[in-house]
Design a protein around this motif. Structure first.
Motif, PDB file in Angstrom:
ATOM      1  N   ARG A  98       0.843  -1.202   0.000  1.00 52.51           N
ATOM      2  CA  ARG A  98       0.000   0.000   0.000  1.00 52.51           C
ATOM      3  C   ARG A  98       0.877   1.250   0.000  1.00 52.51           C
ATOM      4  NH1 ARG A  98      -5.305  -0.356   0.611  1.00 52.51           N
ATOM      5  NH2 ARG A  98      -5.404   1.771   1.338  1.00 52.51           N
ATOM      6  N   PHE A  99       1.364   1.602  -1.164  1.00 58.17           N
ATOM      7  CA  PHE A  99       2.163   2.800  -1.305  1.00 58.17           C
ATOM      8  C   PHE A  99       1.249   4.025  -1.330  1.00 58.17           C
ATOM      9  CE2 PHE A  99       5.308   0.065  -3.930  1.00 58.17           C
ATOM     10  CZ  PHE A  99       5.891  -0.427  -2.785  1.00 58.17           C
ATOM     11  N   GLU A 100       1.829   5.181  -1.068  1.00 60.21           N
ATOM     12  CA  GLU A 100       1.093   6.439  -1.118  1.00 60.21           C
ATOM     13  C   GLU A 100       1.265   7.074  -2.492  1.00 60.21           C
ATOM     14  OE1 GLU A 100       3.280   8.165   2.261  1.00 60.21           O
ATOM     15  OE2 GLU A 100       1.292   8.321   3.178  1.00 60.21           O
ATOM     16  N   THR A 101       0.478   8.081  -2.752  1.00 58.92           N
ATOM     17  CA  THR A 101       0.658   8.859  -3.981  1.00 58.92           C
ATOM     18  C   THR A 101       0.682  10.338  -3.618  1.00 58.92           C
ATOM     19  OG1 THR A 101      -1.716   8.936  -4.403  1.00 58.92           O
ATOM     20  CG2 THR A 101      -0.488   7.171  -5.469  1.00 58.92           C
ATOM     21  N   THR A 102       1.333  11.107  -4.479  1.00 58.95           N
ATOM     22  CA  THR A 102       1.378  12.551  -4.317  1.00 58.95           C
ATOM     23  C   THR A 102       1.289  13.177  -5.703  1.00 58.95           C
ATOM     24  OG1 THR A 102       2.532  14.370  -3.231  1.00 58.95           O
ATOM     25  CG2 THR A 102       3.897  12.803  -4.447  1.00 58.95           C
ATOM     26  N   ASP A 103       1.019  14.442  -5.735  1.00 64.77           N
ATOM     27  CA  ASP A 103       0.974  15.164  -6.997  1.00 64.77           C
ATOM     28  C   ASP A 103       2.310  15.869  -7.202  1.00 64.77           C
ATOM     29  OD1 ASP A 103      -0.629  16.283  -9.291  1.00 64.77           O
ATOM     30  OD2 ASP A 103       0.012  18.149  -8.306  1.00 64.77           O
ATOM     31  N   HIS A 104       2.874  15.722  -8.390  1.00 65.10           N
ATOM     32  CA  HIS A 104       4.127  16.393  -8.733  1.00 65.10           C
ATOM     33  C   HIS A 104       3.974  16.994 -10.126  1.00 65.10           C
ATOM     34  CE1 HIS A 104       8.384  17.284  -8.673  1.00 65.10           C
ATOM     35  NE2 HIS A 104       8.527  16.670  -9.835  1.00 65.10           N
TER      36      HIS A 104
END
Length: 184
Positions: A98-104
């Motif tokens: 369960r990895f996280e995500t971010t906006d780049h």
């Protein structure tokens, strides 16, 4: 039902409890908890809940608002641990960290730092002995990711290199699990 995968509302409950009762010494989010429990499910010996549960909180159990809240957190944690153990043991295709995500810069980027940090925390609680060189290299893939600071991705972020690093984590976790299964 003891190893049925958690539902979205179960993960929300866990995340809320980690935020509510956590501090700088505790597991911070569900991604880190998933990595932590993956390492516990993968290690050379089964760790007693009396050891691994307080370690989620940095060594001291929280002052729960109610016994039901504590029981629900424990039950969900154990269920997720059992699910991970079953997936890694008999249904590896179902195993997904369960990895996280971010906006780049307008694009979604997957981050594994917290998961990897949790995995290392689980290894510490499990007190893993030294690994053979090939498996130590697999563990190093996870450890390197745990050392990254992805709170703010650099302007020169290399998405290809990052994705290659991410792609190596799941197979590394599976290889480590498979090794310890043969040693138990």
């Amino acid at each position: 039902m003891q190893n049925a995968p958690l539902a979205a509302n179960d993960y929300e409950f866990l995340e809320d409890a980690l935020l509510k009762y956590g501090d700088d010494n505790s597991v911070l989010n569900v991604s880190e908890l998933d990595g932590y429990l993956t390492a516990l499910a993968s290690g050379p010996v089964q760790v007693d809940i009396a050891e691994w549960f307080p370690a989620i909180w940095g060594g001291e159990n929280p002052d729960w608002q109610s016994p039901d809240e504590a029981k629900q957190f424990i039950d969900l944690s154990v269920r997720h641990l059992n699910t991970l153990a079953a997936q890694l043991g008999t249904d590896v295709q179902a195993f997904e960290p369960r990895f996280e995500t971010t906006d780049h810069h307008g694009q979604s980027v997957t981050l594994a730092e917290e998961w990897c940090f949790g995995y290392l925390r689980g290894i510490s609680v499990s007190n893993w002995p030294e690994l053979p060189a090939q498996l130590a290299a697999q563990l190093e893939l996870i450890a390197q990711c745990a050392e990254e600071d992805n709170f703010e991705l650099p302007a020169n972020f290399d998405a290809n290199q990052h994705n290659q690093q991410l792609a190596a984590i799941k197979p590394a976790a599976i290889a480590l699990h498979d090794y310890w299964v043969t040693q138990r």
